[in-house]
Design a protein around this motif. Sequence first.
Motif, PDB file in Angstrom:
ATOM      1  N   LYS A 170       0.844  -1.321  -0.123  1.00  0.00           N
ATOM      2  CA  LYS A 170      -0.046  -0.071  -0.050  1.00  0.00           C
ATOM      3  C   LYS A 170       0.747   1.312   0.219  1.00  0.00           C
ATOM      4  N   LEU A 171       2.060   1.300   0.411  1.00  0.00           N
ATOM      5  CA  LEU A 171       3.103   2.290   0.368  1.00  0.00           C
ATOM      6  C   LEU A 171       3.731   2.391  -1.026  1.00  0.00           C
ATOM      7  N   VAL A 172       3.535   1.422  -1.977  1.00  0.00           N
ATOM      8  CA  VAL A 172       4.151   1.688  -3.092  1.00  0.00           C
ATOM      9  C   VAL A 172       3.371   2.526  -4.032  1.00  0.00           C
ATOM     10  N   ASP A 173       3.467   3.635  -4.730  1.00  0.00           N
ATOM     11  CA  ASP A 173       2.823   4.457  -5.304  1.00  0.00           C
ATOM     12  C   ASP A 173       3.481   4.607  -7.036  1.00  0.00           C
ATOM     13  N   VAL A 174       4.552   3.813  -7.400  1.00  0.00           N
ATOM     14  CA  VAL A 174       5.441   3.925  -8.457  1.00  0.00           C
ATOM     15  C   VAL A 174       4.879   2.648  -9.439  1.00  0.00           C
ATOM     16  N   PRO A 175       4.943   2.935 -10.605  1.00  0.00           N
ATOM     17  CA  PRO A 175       4.561   1.828 -11.449  1.00  0.00           C
ATOM     18  C   PRO A 175       5.229   0.535 -11.136  1.00  0.00           C
ATOM     19  N   CYS A 176       4.637  -0.674 -11.199  1.00  0.00           N
ATOM     20  CA  CYS A 176       5.180  -2.053 -10.975  1.00  0.00           C
ATOM     21  C   CYS A 176       4.657  -2.995 -12.157  1.00  0.00           C
ATOM     22  N   LEU A 177       5.631  -3.405 -12.612  1.00  0.00           N
ATOM     23  CA  LEU A 177       5.375  -4.716 -13.568  1.00  0.00           C
ATOM     24  C   LEU A 177       5.287  -5.896 -12.587  1.00  0.00           C
ATOM     25  N   ILE A 178       4.185  -6.766 -12.722  1.00  0.00           N
ATOM     26  CA  ILE A 178       4.388  -8.012 -12.154  1.00  0.00           C
ATOM     27  C   ILE A 178       4.353  -9.148 -13.256  1.00  0.00           C
ATOM     28  N   MET A 179       5.297  -9.975 -13.093  1.00  0.00           N
ATOM     29  CA  MET A 179       5.556 -11.123 -14.172  1.00  0.00           C
ATOM     30  C   MET A 179       5.498 -12.353 -13.403  1.00  0.00           C
ATOM     31  N   SER A 180       4.974 -13.378 -14.060  1.00  0.00           N
ATOM     32  CA  SER A 180       4.844 -14.585 -13.367  1.00  0.00           C
ATOM     33  C   SER A 180       4.496 -15.724 -14.587  1.00  0.00           C
ATOM     34  N   GLY A 181       4.894 -16.852 -14.393  1.00  0.00           N
ATOM     35  CA  GLY A 181       4.432 -18.034 -15.234  1.00  0.00           C
ATOM     36  C   GLY A 181       3.197 -18.785 -14.984  1.00  0.00           C
ATOM     37  N   THR A 182       2.464 -19.189 -15.910  1.00  0.00           N
ATOM     38  CA  THR A 182       1.146 -19.498 -15.551  1.00  0.00           C
ATOM     39  C   THR A 182       1.036 -20.861 -14.899  1.00  0.00           C
ATOM     40  N   ARG A 183       2.146 -21.595 -15.039  1.00  0.00           N
ATOM     41  CA  ARG A 183       2.400 -22.901 -14.269  1.00  0.00           C
ATOM     42  C   ARG A 183       3.487 -22.890 -13.198  1.00  0.00           C
ATOM     43  N   ASP A 184       3.554 -21.838 -12.305  1.00  0.00           N
ATOM     44  CA  ASP A 184       4.124 -21.697 -11.185  1.00  0.00           C
ATOM     45  C   ASP A 184       3.501 -22.099  -9.978  1.00  0.00           C
ATOM     46  N   GLU A 185       4.440 -23.320  -9.515  1.00  0.00           N
ATOM     47  CA  GLU A 185       3.992 -23.947  -8.353  1.00  0.00           C
ATOM     48  C   GLU A 185       4.208 -23.192  -7.212  1.00  0.00           C
ATOM     49  N   ASP A 186       5.401 -22.876  -7.052  1.00  0.00           N
ATOM     50  CA  ASP A 186       5.754 -22.049  -6.023  1.00  0.00           C
ATOM     51  C   ASP A 186       5.168 -20.808  -5.718  1.00  0.00           C
ATOM     52  N   SER A 187       4.722 -20.066  -6.719  1.00  0.00           N
ATOM     53  CA  SER A 187       3.922 -18.699  -6.603  1.00  0.00           C
ATOM     54  C   SER A 187       3.071 -18.845  -7.484  1.00  0.00           C
ATOM     55  N   PRO A 188       1.841 -19.638  -6.957  1.00  0.00           N
ATOM     56  CA  PRO A 188       0.779 -19.775  -7.986  1.00  0.00           C
ATOM     57  C   PRO A 188       0.059 -18.503  -8.461  1.00  0.00           C
ATOM     58  N   LEU A 189      -0.518 -18.383  -9.639  1.00  0.00           N
ATOM     59  CA  LEU A 189      -1.118 -17.259 -10.322  1.00  0.00           C
ATOM     60  C   LEU A 189      -1.917 -16.637  -9.451  1.00  0.00           C
ATOM     61  N   PRO A 190      -2.950 -17.416  -8.907  1.00  0.00           N
ATOM     62  CA  PRO A 190      -4.218 -16.790  -8.166  1.00  0.00           C
ATOM     63  C   PRO A 190      -3.271 -16.082  -6.788  1.00  0.00           C
ATOM     64  N   LEU A 191      -2.461 -16.182  -6.304  1.00  0.00           N
ATOM     65  CA  LEU A 191      -1.919 -15.561  -5.163  1.00  0.00           C
ATOM     66  C   LEU A 191      -1.191 -14.368  -5.718  1.00  0.00           C
TER      67      LEU A 191
END
Length: 233
Positions: A170-191
């Motif tokens: 909530k303290l981050v106000d700069v542009p952020c790019l979020i990148m993730s693999g669709t089959r990432d089991e360690d950081s699942p896409l819904p999270l």
Amino acid sequence: MDTLIHGAGPIKIIAIHGIQGTNRVWLPLAAQLANHCTFILPNLPGRGAQKDCSERDMTLESFTSVIEDTVHKYINDDQSYCLAGWSMGVSVALAFAGRAQAKRPDKMILLSGVPDISQVSWFTQTTQASLLDEISEREQRLKLQDAAGHHAVMWTWQSIARRSMREQCKLVDVPCLIMSGTRDEDSPLPLVAQFRDLLANPTFLTIENAGHSILTENTAAVSAGFTDFLNLE
């Protein structure tokens, strides 16, 4: 400090590795973007030349201090820079953004990470012997060629496993790019998608059929994402 500098481009990127990796995990990407970017790659305590650290050094607060020192050393007051993190490095980047006394980044890129570590199951074992075995197995699964010491990983996980970065988001106000693999089991896409409701200015990019190790297994796709987001062409 144990820091690699790679590339000679005008865009400065401080990039943070994950819980089991080292700064070398960024080198394939840094090589592809060497004409556009200068990658500043610190090793966190317990990794690389900093392996002789103790359990008390394996905390987000300790890691954040490393990033603050890196900013002070390599970024001038009048310079802009991007802060990037992969896997646990996302949490370190968010912790830095939430408490930074150093110059804050103008953009952030968060790869294969989640806003709430307590929701992931990178490790499940509770006894030391079993956890160390699990750490070794994950190291092999992620094909980490330059990996952190197993005890450093164990102490880090025991320190961060219940941490959430929701308030820091909530303290981050700069542009952020979020990148993730669709089959990432360690950081699942819904999270990962929870960032949509937590960050002020997020851009989402998914890599089809990619797992957790997008820096090394999907380097071209990650490079294209960086190029678009940072307007490198």
